[in-house]
Design a protein around this motif. Structure first.
Motif, PDB file in Angstrom:
ATOM      1  N   LYS A  88     -57.410 -17.556 -16.522  1.00 35.05           N
ATOM      2  CA  LYS A  88     -58.437 -17.998 -15.691  1.00 35.05           C
ATOM      3  C   LYS A  88     -58.685 -19.468 -15.801  1.00 35.05           C
ATOM      4  O   LYS A  88     -59.317 -20.089 -15.136  1.00 35.05           O
ATOM      5  N   SER A  89     -58.161 -20.209 -16.928  1.00 35.44           N
ATOM      6  CA  SER A  89     -58.498 -21.537 -17.173  1.00 35.44           C
ATOM      7  C   SER A  89     -57.400 -22.523 -16.515  1.00 35.44           C
ATOM      8  O   SER A  89     -57.232 -23.774 -16.712  1.00 35.44           O
TER       9      SER A  89
ATOM     10  N   ALA B  28     -64.719 -19.713 -16.968  1.00 33.74           N
ATOM     11  CA  ALA B  28     -63.302 -18.976 -17.534  1.00 33.74           C
ATOM     12  C   ALA B  28     -63.362 -18.130 -18.624  1.00 33.74           C
ATOM     13  O   ALA B  28     -62.525 -17.203 -18.504  1.00 33.74           O
TER      14      ALA B  28
ATOM     15  N   GLU C 141     -65.143 -14.750 -17.766  1.00 32.05           N
ATOM     16  CA  GLU C 141     -64.206 -14.290 -16.680  1.00 32.05           C
ATOM     17  C   GLU C 141     -63.111 -13.693 -17.251  1.00 32.05           C
ATOM     18  O   GLU C 141     -62.812 -12.456 -17.157  1.00 32.05           O
TER      19      GLU C 141
END
Length: 461
Positions: A77-78, A301, A304
């Motif tokens: 997510k990052s 991030a 999530e």
């Protein structure tokens, strides 16, 4: 042994994915032989590709896979490219080699197996003997990441123990030890301190280590090893902690407090208090990398990634009607954690539990957690060479009941065929009941494939 192996393995190159997997898994007779001599030789022959990669090395008795899943999910997510190497696999051999959450392609695995094969055969002819299945799988993972995919980070799960585990060939950017428990004590030592000493073997000089180990004797070993290696230790309950905010089925929210900052709220969808611990370990690991390795992880991030993380076969609801929950609780700590989650998270009228075990496990200490809470106990057998016979397991249950009657009476069903046992579980589990399948991951793998895909799994270590 080498001669017998020469007769069994394919001569010349491997021609298909199936042939490649059969060649690798055909090395199982060589067993688990602790030590790094063979993998070091293999890496040397391949020009040490592991030295080009950044590893997050994860050891522990339970929770390794979930922690790896949280780390992978947040890193993805990052915006990072991530390799994830885990074991055992639940549905297919390719599961253990993932890049950005996707299994290695069959053609790539075949190509890398053919690259490895001559080196494996050359080592087999020396006094070192043949590399094992896990050693070849580990080497294949390193080639996949160092020569094919080039991830920013590799989330790297140990196989067994740590100190002499094949994965310990790497020099990580951070080491993680989730917890210490009573498992593989035939190989790792007969006390928690001895097991802790093996797991602590992944701690490298000057490299930070994050851990949720809790038993005083195990904590003492971890602290002593970290101090001896001049490694900064971040320990749950001392340098970081988590506090539950809200808990319901399939959603837990918690507050993270660490040395560098506090973060709230964070939400996970995996169930059980132990998953908040695993998530907190992952968050602290990422915080260490943010602080010292310039890792960039925005709060959005992080949130999530934690929420999106999933891990097959660990408190996984695979059917809603009837409700069937899978959990690979194959050691005493895993069973205790399962029971705690069943009591705190799930609502049901009657609990029907199906279990299959391997013969080398601590059956009594697993069962002592399970027996008091079940209405029906179905004992079966995994489709695996080291299975515990269902009647033998039933005899242990009967002995335990005779010595100390369970808090609740339950019906005992012995059905060696896991397919028939699963059918009975599904029939017994009413709309307001809960069916649970637990024990060895070899059983979990087959049941999961059967329910979700109506097929048999490739399962394996």
């Amino acid at each position: 042994m080498t001669e017998q192996f020469n007769e069994q393995r394919p001569a010349g190159p491997l021609h298909s994915y199936t042939e490649a997997v059969e060649w690798i898994t055909g090395l199982i007779p060589f067993g688990i032989r602790p030590g790094l001599d063979r993998i070091e030789k293999l890496m040397e022959l391949l020009d040490n590709p592991h030295r080009r990669l950044k590893f997050i090395h994860v050891a522990g008795t339970n929770g390794k896979g979930s922690t790896c899943s949280y780390l992978t999910s947040v890193l993805l997510k990052s915006g990072y490219d991530v390799g994830t190497f885990t074991s055992p696999y639940i549905t297919k051999f390719t599961n253990r080699f993932q890049y950005n959450g996707v299994d290695i392609e069959e053609e790539t695995l075949l190509k890398l197996a053919n690259e490895l094969k001559p080196h494996v055969e050359a080592i087999a002819e020396t006094e070192l003997g043949s590399p094992t299945m896990f050693e070849v799988s580990t080497a294949l993972a390193i080639l996949f990441y160092a020569k094919v995919t080039y991830p920013d980070y590799v989330v790297w799960e140990t196989g067994l123990g740590g100190r002499l585990d094949v994965t310990n060939i790497v020099h990580p950017v951070v080491s993680v030890i989730t917890n210490i428990g009573h498992d593989h004590m035939d190989r790792l030592g007969d006390t928690l301190a001895a097991v802790a000493s093996e797991k602590a073997g992944i701690i490298k000089a000057g490299i930070p280590v994050v851990s949720a180990v809790s038993q005083p004797e195990a904590v003492a070993v971890i602290k002593q090893t970290a101090a001896g290696k001049h490694s900064t230790l971040y320990l749950l309950g001392e340098q970081f902690s988590e506090t539950a905010v809200s808990v319901q089925e399939d959603e837990q929210t918690f507050r993270f407090d660490g040395l560098f900052r506090s973060i709230e709220p964070l939400t996970i969808t995996l169930n059980g208090a132990h998953q908040r611990t695993n998530a907190a370990v992952a968050v602290m690991t990422l915080e260490v990398l943010r602080q010292y390795n310039a890792l960039v992880v925005e709060d959005e991030a992080l949130e999530e990634g934690l929420r999106a993380a999933a891990w097959a076969g660990r408190l996984e609801m695979v059917s809603r009607s009837p409700r069937i929950l899978l959990d690979g609780a194959h050691n005493p700590e895993g069973a205790e954690t399962l029971v705690s989650a069943l009591r705190s998270t799930y609502k049901y009228d009657r609990l029907h539990l199906m279990m299959g075990m391997l013969e080398n496990k601590n059956h009594q200490d697993v069962l002592k957690h399970i027996l008091p809470i079940v209405d029906t106990l179905i004992l079966t057998e995994p489709d695996f060479r080291m299975k515990m016979d269902a009647p033998a397991l039933a005899a242990i249950v009967s002995d335990m009941n005779n010595q100390q009657p369970a808090e609740s009476s339950f019906e005992l069903i012995v059905e060696p065929d896991y397919r028939a046992a699963l059918q009975k579980l599904q029939q017994l589990t009413g709309e307001t009941d809960l069916g649970v399948v637990t024990g060895t991951l070899y059983l979990i793998a087959d049941v999961r494939s059967r329910i979700l895909y109506n097929s048999d799994s490739e399962k394996g270590w």
